[in-house]
Write a protein that holds these residues in place. Sequence first.
Motif, PDB file in Angstrom:
ATOM      1  N   PRO A 252      15.111  31.168   3.558  1.00  0.00           N
ATOM      2  CA  PRO A 252      16.338  31.965   3.560  1.00  0.00           C
ATOM      3  C   PRO A 252      17.102  31.893   4.894  1.00  0.00           C
ATOM      4  O   PRO A 252      17.854  32.816   5.216  1.00  0.00           O
ATOM      5  N   PHE A 253      16.928  30.837   5.665  1.00  0.00           N
ATOM      6  CA  PHE A 253      17.491  30.785   7.018  1.00  0.00           C
ATOM      7  C   PHE A 253      19.005  30.617   7.006  1.00  0.00           C
ATOM      8  O   PHE A 253      19.596  30.165   6.019  1.00  0.00           O
ATOM      9  N   ASP A 254      19.619  30.973   8.134  1.00  0.00           N
ATOM     10  CA  ASP A 254      21.084  30.966   8.215  1.00  0.00           C
ATOM     11  C   ASP A 254      21.664  29.562   8.131  1.00  0.00           C
ATOM     12  O   ASP A 254      22.834  29.393   7.757  1.00  0.00           O
ATOM     13  N   MET A 255      20.893  28.525   8.449  1.00  0.00           N
ATOM     14  CA  MET A 255      21.370  27.153   8.311  1.00  0.00           C
ATOM     15  C   MET A 255      21.123  26.603   6.903  1.00  0.00           C
ATOM     16  O   MET A 255      21.401  25.435   6.636  1.00  0.00           O
ATOM     17  N   GLY A 256      20.617  27.448   6.016  1.00  0.00           N
ATOM     18  CA  GLY A 256      20.396  27.045   4.639  1.00  0.00           C
ATOM     19  C   GLY A 256      21.624  27.257   3.779  1.00  0.00           C
ATOM     20  O   GLY A 256      22.669  27.758   4.231  1.00  0.00           O
ATOM     21  N   VAL A 257      21.506  26.870   2.517  1.00  0.00           N
ATOM     22  CA  VAL A 257      22.595  27.014   1.553  1.00  0.00           C
ATOM     23  C   VAL A 257      22.049  27.683   0.302  1.00  0.00           C
ATOM     24  O   VAL A 257      20.880  27.518  -0.051  1.00  0.00           O
ATOM     25  N   ALA A 258      22.913  28.434  -0.373  1.00  0.00           N
ATOM     26  CA  ALA A 258      22.477  29.188  -1.552  1.00  0.00           C
ATOM     27  C   ALA A 258      22.187  28.273  -2.733  1.00  0.00           C
ATOM     28  O   ALA A 258      21.255  28.519  -3.507  1.00  0.00           O
ATOM     29  N   ARG A 259      22.984  27.218  -2.908  1.00  0.00           N
ATOM     30  CA  ARG A 259      22.835  26.317  -4.051  1.00  0.00           C
ATOM     31  C   ARG A 259      22.665  24.885  -3.535  1.00  0.00           C
ATOM     32  O   ARG A 259      23.651  24.152  -3.371  1.00  0.00           O
ATOM     33  N   PRO A 260      21.435  24.471  -3.261  1.00  0.00           N
ATOM     34  CA  PRO A 260      21.219  23.173  -2.610  1.00  0.00           C
ATOM     35  C   PRO A 260      21.575  21.979  -3.491  1.00  0.00           C
ATOM     36  O   PRO A 260      21.730  20.864  -2.990  1.00  0.00           O
ATOM     37  N   GLN A 261      21.711  22.183  -4.783  1.00  0.00           N
ATOM     38  CA  GLN A 261      22.069  21.094  -5.688  1.00  0.00           C
ATOM     39  C   GLN A 261      23.560  20.762  -5.652  1.00  0.00           C
ATOM     40  O   GLN A 261      23.971  19.666  -6.083  1.00  0.00           O
ATOM     41  N   ASP A 262      24.397  21.669  -5.132  1.00  0.00           N
ATOM     42  CA  ASP A 262      25.840  21.454  -5.213  1.00  0.00           C
ATOM     43  C   ASP A 262      26.303  20.246  -4.400  1.00  0.00           C
ATOM     44  O   ASP A 262      27.143  19.472  -4.863  1.00  0.00           O
ATOM     45  N   LEU A 263      25.783  20.075  -3.185  1.00  0.00           N
ATOM     46  CA  LEU A 263      26.220  18.948  -2.352  1.00  0.00           C
ATOM     47  C   LEU A 263      25.818  17.607  -2.978  1.00  0.00           C
ATOM     48  O   LEU A 263      26.680  16.726  -3.138  1.00  0.00           O
ATOM     49  N   PRO A 264      24.562  17.405  -3.356  1.00  0.00           N
ATOM     50  CA  PRO A 264      24.248  16.133  -4.019  1.00  0.00           C
ATOM     51  C   PRO A 264      24.998  15.949  -5.334  1.00  0.00           C
ATOM     52  O   PRO A 264      25.419  14.833  -5.660  1.00  0.00           O
ATOM     53  N   ASN A 265      25.170  17.028  -6.105  1.00  0.00           N
ATOM     54  CA  ASN A 265      25.972  16.902  -7.321  1.00  0.00           C
ATOM     55  C   ASN A 265      27.361  16.381  -7.006  1.00  0.00           C
ATOM     56  O   ASN A 265      27.927  15.566  -7.752  1.00  0.00           O
ATOM     57  N   GLY A 266      27.920  16.821  -5.873  1.00  0.00           N
ATOM     58  CA  GLY A 266      29.269  16.434  -5.491  1.00  0.00           C
ATOM     59  C   GLY A 266      29.432  14.964  -5.156  1.00  0.00           C
ATOM     60  O   GLY A 266      30.549  14.442  -5.183  1.00  0.00           O
ATOM     61  N   VAL A 267      28.333  14.293  -4.825  1.00  0.00           N
ATOM     62  CA  VAL A 267      28.411  12.849  -4.545  1.00  0.00           C
ATOM     63  C   VAL A 267      27.777  12.032  -5.675  1.00  0.00           C
ATOM     64  O   VAL A 267      27.491  10.852  -5.504  1.00  0.00           O
ATOM     65  N   GLY A 268      27.557  12.692  -6.809  1.00  0.00           N
ATOM     66  CA  GLY A 268      27.123  11.966  -7.989  1.00  0.00           C
ATOM     67  C   GLY A 268      25.632  11.922  -8.239  1.00  0.00           C
ATOM     68  O   GLY A 268      25.177  11.148  -9.086  1.00  0.00           O
ATOM     69  N   ILE A 269      24.841  12.730  -7.540  1.00  0.00           N
ATOM     70  CA  ILE A 269      23.399  12.815  -7.802  1.00  0.00           C
ATOM     71  C   ILE A 269      23.177  14.021  -8.704  1.00  0.00           C
ATOM     72  O   ILE A 269      23.341  15.169  -8.269  1.00  0.00           O
ATOM     73  N   ASP A 270      22.852  13.790  -9.962  1.00  0.00           N
ATOM     74  CA  ASP A 270      22.805  14.894 -10.913  1.00  0.00           C
ATOM     75  C   ASP A 270      21.481  15.650 -10.841  1.00  0.00           C
ATOM     76  O   ASP A 270      20.517  15.210 -10.209  1.00  0.00           O
ATOM     77  N   ASP A 271      21.457  16.806 -11.522  1.00  0.00           N
ATOM     78  CA  ASP A 271      20.281  17.675 -11.472  1.00  0.00           C
ATOM     79  C   ASP A 271      19.033  16.985 -12.021  1.00  0.00           C
ATOM     80  O   ASP A 271      17.932  17.178 -11.503  1.00  0.00           O
ATOM     81  N   ALA A 272      19.199  16.188 -13.076  1.00  0.00           N
ATOM     82  CA  ALA A 272      18.038  15.517 -13.666  1.00  0.00           C
ATOM     83  C   ALA A 272      17.411  14.545 -12.675  1.00  0.00           C
ATOM     84  O   ALA A 272      16.178  14.437 -12.585  1.00  0.00           O
ATOM     85  N   THR A 273      18.242  13.850 -11.913  1.00  0.00           N
ATOM     86  CA  THR A 273      17.718  12.924 -10.900  1.00  0.00           C
ATOM     87  C   THR A 273      17.002  13.676  -9.789  1.00  0.00           C
ATOM     88  O   THR A 273      15.920  13.283  -9.351  1.00  0.00           O
ATOM     89  N   LEU A 274      17.616  14.767  -9.329  1.00  0.00           N
ATOM     90  CA  LEU A 274      16.986  15.570  -8.272  1.00  0.00           C
ATOM     91  C   LEU A 274      15.626  16.096  -8.728  1.00  0.00           C
ATOM     92  O   LEU A 274      14.655  16.067  -7.971  1.00  0.00           O
ATOM     93  N   GLU A 275      15.562  16.567  -9.967  1.00  0.00           N
ATOM     94  CA  GLU A 275      14.299  17.087 -10.480  1.00  0.00           C
ATOM     95  C   GLU A 275      13.267  15.974 -10.616  1.00  0.00           C
ATOM     96  O   GLU A 275      12.098  16.137 -10.218  1.00  0.00           O
ATOM     97  N   ARG A 276      13.681  14.834 -11.157  1.00  0.00           N
ATOM     98  CA  ARG A 276      12.752  13.719 -11.339  1.00  0.00           C
ATOM     99  C   ARG A 276      12.193  13.241 -10.002  1.00  0.00           C
ATOM    100  O   ARG A 276      10.985  12.985  -9.867  1.00  0.00           O
ATOM    101  N   ASN A 277      13.056  13.126  -8.998  1.00  0.00           N
ATOM    102  CA  ASN A 277      12.600  12.683  -7.679  1.00  0.00           C
ATOM    103  C   ASN A 277      11.594  13.654  -7.087  1.00  0.00           C
ATOM    104  O   ASN A 277      10.564  13.245  -6.524  1.00  0.00           O
ATOM    105  N   ALA A 278      11.890  14.954  -7.187  1.00  0.00           N
ATOM    106  CA  ALA A 278      10.983  15.956  -6.618  1.00  0.00           C
ATOM    107  C   ALA A 278       9.648  15.975  -7.351  1.00  0.00           C
ATOM    108  O   ALA A 278       8.590  16.173  -6.726  1.00  0.00           O
TER     109      ALA A 278
END
Length: 319
Positions: free
Chosen positions: A287-313
């Motif tokens: 929960p640190f101040d340099m964190g973000v509430a929705r970490p998927q939004d930035l990668p989504n914005g450059v074309g990395i979708d949620d399914a890819t993020l989940e599969r990689n993790a």
Amino acid sequence: MTTGPIDIHAHWLPEELFGLPPGSPVPPMHGRDGQLYLGELPLYFETEAMTDPHRVLADTDAAGLGTRVLSAPPFAFPVAAAEGVADYVDDFNEALTKVCRDSGDRLLGLGLVSLHDPDAARTQMDQIAATDVVRGIAVPPLLGSTSFDVDPMRELLRAAAERDLAVLVHPMQLPRPELSSYYLVNLIGNPVETTTAAASLVLGGVLEELPNLRICMLHGGGCAPALVGRWQHGWEKRADVRTAETRSPREGFAGLWFDTLTHDAATLELLRAQADPSHLMCGSDYPFDMGVARPQDLPNGVGIDDATLERNARRFLAL
């Protein structure tokens, strides 16, 4: 396990361990008026966001995430070779295991190990590997003046690779006099620490020795994506850069894993160009101040979708 994006970079510490490991170079943590402090330094978030699993789960839901992977804040890394460190590590790992098991498959963990004692660390990793819900370990990028290319840190990576455990590398925010103002200890210091660790892995022969090691550099790899070309040039021109007889830095860099917490789309595009795209995962620094509430939004914005993020993790965590 719930489907959806997996946040691989989030922090948790029970209040009974706020005293931090024996020999800690920083003062104990404590709550005051609902806010968390490190000594007298305010951390600018509510205490329960670090301690209360119900709050963590509520914030995970609000973020639209499927699963959060919890690790200790870097202040809790046992960086001193002090008596009682193993007990602190065991207490944290036991508490983390319970929180994850009680979460309804919404929380997973990355545990601590005794950094100066590879034998103790191996026993701790055996215990972690037996839990199923704690999927690896979190470690600092530096131990004293050394990193992963030399023992004892190199030996810790050998032990993790032998047990198929993921490794998360989180900077310690080490104090330096030139970084004393403007939060530079974090804004510059953290990325530089991560970059030093990445260089030790890429140039030190660690990835060649441990080809199955899954090790993640946080905050988008710090400065490292911008320096791969410089490392490559040095490797081609200078014999001292090639002393570990590694593959080229460009090839080695592709063996590392990263979260996408770059705070900037152009920087994330650079990381994606230098890294293996299947090694990119979302991370919030919750929960640190340099964190973000929705970490998927930035990668989504450059074309990395949620399914890819989940599969990689899932691959990183060996799920």
